[in-house]
Design a protein around this motif. Structure first.
Motif, mmCIF file in Angstrom:
data_model
loop_
_atom_site.group_PDB
_atom_site.id
_atom_site.type_symbol
_atom_site.label_atom_id
_atom_site.label_comp_id
_atom_site.label_asym_id
_atom_site.label_seq_id
_atom_site.Cartn_x
_atom_site.Cartn_y
_atom_site.Cartn_z
ATOM 1 N N PHE A 1 0.833 -1.200 0.000
ATOM 2 C CA PHE A 1 0.000 0.000 0.000
ATOM 3 C C PHE A 1 0.872 1.255 0.000
ATOM 4 O O PHE A 1 0.659 2.174 -0.798
ATOM 5 C CB PHE A 1 -0.928 -0.021 1.219
ATOM 6 C CG PHE A 1 -1.639 1.267 1.498
ATOM 7 C CD1 PHE A 1 -2.760 1.634 0.765
ATOM 8 C CD2 PHE A 1 -1.200 2.108 2.511
ATOM 9 C CE1 PHE A 1 -3.425 2.825 1.043
ATOM 10 C CE2 PHE A 1 -1.855 3.293 2.792
ATOM 11 C CZ PHE A 1 -2.968 3.656 2.051
ATOM 12 N N GLU A 2 1.869 1.290 0.879
ATOM 13 C CA GLU A 2 2.755 2.454 0.970
ATOM 14 C C GLU A 2 3.564 2.637 -0.307
ATOM 15 O O GLU A 2 3.705 3.765 -0.811
ATOM 16 C CB GLU A 2 3.677 2.321 2.184
ATOM 17 C CG GLU A 2 2.920 2.418 3.497
ATOM 18 C CD GLU A 2 3.711 1.966 4.709
ATOM 19 O OE1 GLU A 2 4.921 1.653 4.580
ATOM 20 O OE2 GLU A 2 3.113 1.914 5.808
ATOM 21 N N ARG B 1 3.825 5.679 -5.672
ATOM 22 C CA ARG B 1 3.851 5.697 -7.140
ATOM 23 C C ARG B 1 2.626 6.389 -7.731
ATOM 24 O O ARG B 1 2.470 6.438 -8.949
ATOM 25 C CB ARG B 1 3.899 4.275 -7.689
ATOM 26 C CG ARG B 1 5.189 3.554 -7.437
ATOM 27 C CD ARG B 1 5.159 2.222 -8.152
ATOM 28 N NE ARG B 1 6.146 1.321 -7.609
ATOM 29 C CZ ARG B 1 6.168 0.020 -7.855
ATOM 30 N NH1 ARG B 1 5.269 -0.531 -8.636
ATOM 31 N NH2 ARG B 1 7.107 -0.738 -7.319
ATOM 32 N N GLY B 2 1.737 6.860 -6.891
ATOM 33 C CA GLY B 2 0.558 7.566 -7.369
ATOM 34 C C GLY B 2 -0.659 6.695 -7.604
ATOM 35 O O GLY B 2 -1.621 7.134 -8.242
ATOM 36 N N VAL B 3 -0.665 5.476 -7.071
ATOM 37 C CA VAL B 3 -1.817 4.599 -7.227
ATOM 38 C C VAL B 3 -2.927 5.088 -6.296
ATOM 39 O O VAL B 3 -2.684 5.400 -5.131
ATOM 40 C CB VAL B 3 -1.440 3.133 -6.911
ATOM 41 C CG1 VAL B 3 -2.671 2.240 -6.866
ATOM 42 C CG2 VAL B 3 -0.445 2.609 -7.938
ATOM 43 N N ILE C 1 -8.139 -1.803 -1.486
ATOM 44 C CA ILE C 1 -8.755 -1.762 -2.810
ATOM 45 C C ILE C 1 -8.204 -0.583 -3.595
ATOM 46 O O ILE C 1 -8.181 0.558 -3.124
ATOM 47 C CB ILE C 1 -10.287 -1.688 -2.723
ATOM 48 C CG1 ILE C 1 -10.813 -2.903 -1.967
ATOM 49 C CG2 ILE C 1 -10.901 -1.623 -4.127
ATOM 50 C CD1 ILE C 1 -12.306 -2.908 -1.727
ATOM 51 N N ILE C 2 -7.775 -0.897 -4.810
ATOM 52 C CA ILE C 2 -7.170 0.048 -5.746
ATOM 53 C C ILE C 2 -8.192 0.362 -6.837
ATOM 54 O O ILE C 2 -8.967 -0.501 -7.227
ATOM 55 C CB ILE C 2 -5.927 -0.592 -6.408
ATOM 56 C CG1 ILE C 2 -4.855 -0.909 -5.369
ATOM 57 C CG2 ILE C 2 -5.389 0.279 -7.538
ATOM 58 C CD1 ILE C 2 -3.748 -1.823 -5.911
ATOM 59 N N ARG C 3 -8.140 1.563 -7.374
ATOM 60 C CA ARG C 3 -8.879 1.879 -8.600
ATOM 61 C C ARG C 3 -7.851 2.205 -9.672
ATOM 62 O O ARG C 3 -6.999 3.057 -9.487
ATOM 63 C CB ARG C 3 -9.832 3.053 -8.397
ATOM 64 C CG ARG C 3 -10.630 3.345 -9.680
ATOM 65 C CD ARG C 3 -11.718 4.394 -9.492
ATOM 66 N NE ARG C 3 -12.794 3.855 -8.698
ATOM 67 C CZ ARG C 3 -13.368 4.499 -7.679
ATOM 68 N NH1 ARG C 3 -12.946 5.681 -7.306
ATOM 69 N NH2 ARG C 3 -14.361 3.945 -7.019
ATOM 70 N N ASP C 4 -7.932 1.486 -10.793
ATOM 71 C CA ASP C 4 -7.001 1.784 -11.885
ATOM 72 C C ASP C 4 -7.477 3.010 -12.656
ATOM 73 O O ASP C 4 -8.507 3.604 -12.334
ATOM 74 C CB ASP C 4 -6.760 0.557 -12.783
ATOM 75 C CG ASP C 4 -7.915 0.222 -13.721
ATOM 76 O OD1 ASP C 4 -8.892 0.995 -13.835
ATOM 77 O OD2 ASP C 4 -7.833 -0.851 -14.368
ATOM 78 N N ASN C 5 -6.740 3.409 -13.683
ATOM 79 C CA ASN C 5 -7.058 4.636 -14.405
ATOM 80 C C ASN C 5 -8.217 4.480 -15.383
ATOM 81 O O ASN C 5 -8.578 5.437 -16.064
ATOM 82 C CB ASN C 5 -5.814 5.186 -15.102
ATOM 83 C CG ASN C 5 -5.256 4.255 -16.147
ATOM 84 O OD1 ASN C 5 -5.561 3.063 -16.178
ATOM 85 N ND2 ASN C 5 -4.419 4.790 -17.015
ATOM 86 N N SER C 6 -8.840 3.299 -15.424
ATOM 87 C CA SER C 6 -10.039 3.104 -16.235
ATOM 88 C C SER C 6 -11.298 2.984 -15.378
ATOM 89 O O SER C 6 -12.403 2.953 -15.914
ATOM 90 C CB SER C 6 -9.904 1.842 -17.095
ATOM 91 O OG SER C 6 -8.946 2.017 -18.110
#
Length: 149
Positions: A97-98, A103-105, A121-126
């Motif tokens: 996570f860190e 990296r800007g995620v 939970i991550i959100r991608d650029n789409s």
């Protein structure tokens, strides 16, 4: 049985170039293919985890061969940021996570304890959700559907 493993999964994206850049630069995946095929300009773009090239992730624009209704539904889910895509395993959810935050995620949920492990939970650029999990042993029978950690 002759099936040996799962080798390909599809993640629908809004822009193949931007998605390929995001998955390689932000998550550290590697490009495995980027080919335009046929007269209609169909483009096949895929990436993979560098340690697991046997499982390719196809970054696909919602469109043919999907019918228009399904492609529109996927585009709406991406626009709403509610399209589930992948589960990613990690040995240390907090550390990952860190690193990814640096990296800007974008995380829509920081690491949290769940019955099955630590999850973020991550959100991608789409607009896809990617679940990052540091698993732990548990018995699904110990938890009813309404239980939470």
């Amino acid at each position: 049985m002759t099936i040996t493993n799962v080798s390909l999964v599809t993640v629908y994206v809004t822009d193949q170039d931007a998605a390929k850049q995001w998955y390689t630069e932000k998550l550290g995946f590697v490009e495995t293919s980027d080919v335009t095929m046929g007269d209609n300009g169909f483009r096949w773009v895929s990436v993979a985890h560098p340690d697991h090239p046997e499982l390719e992730i196809t970054l696909m624009i919602p469109g043919p061969p999907l019918d228009d209704n399904l492609a529109d539904a996927i585009r709406r889910a991406l626009a709403n940021g509610t399209n589930g895509a992948l589960g990613l395993k990690t040995d240390d959810c907090q550390k990952t996570f860190e690193e990814l935050t640096a990296r800007g995620v974008e995380f829509i949920q920081p690491p949290a304890e769940r019955p099955y492990g630590t999850e973020a939970i991550i959100r991608d650029n789409s607009g896809n959700w990617l679940v990052l999990v540091e698993p732990k042993e548990f018995s699904p029978k110990e938890f009813s559907p309404g239980d939470s950690a």
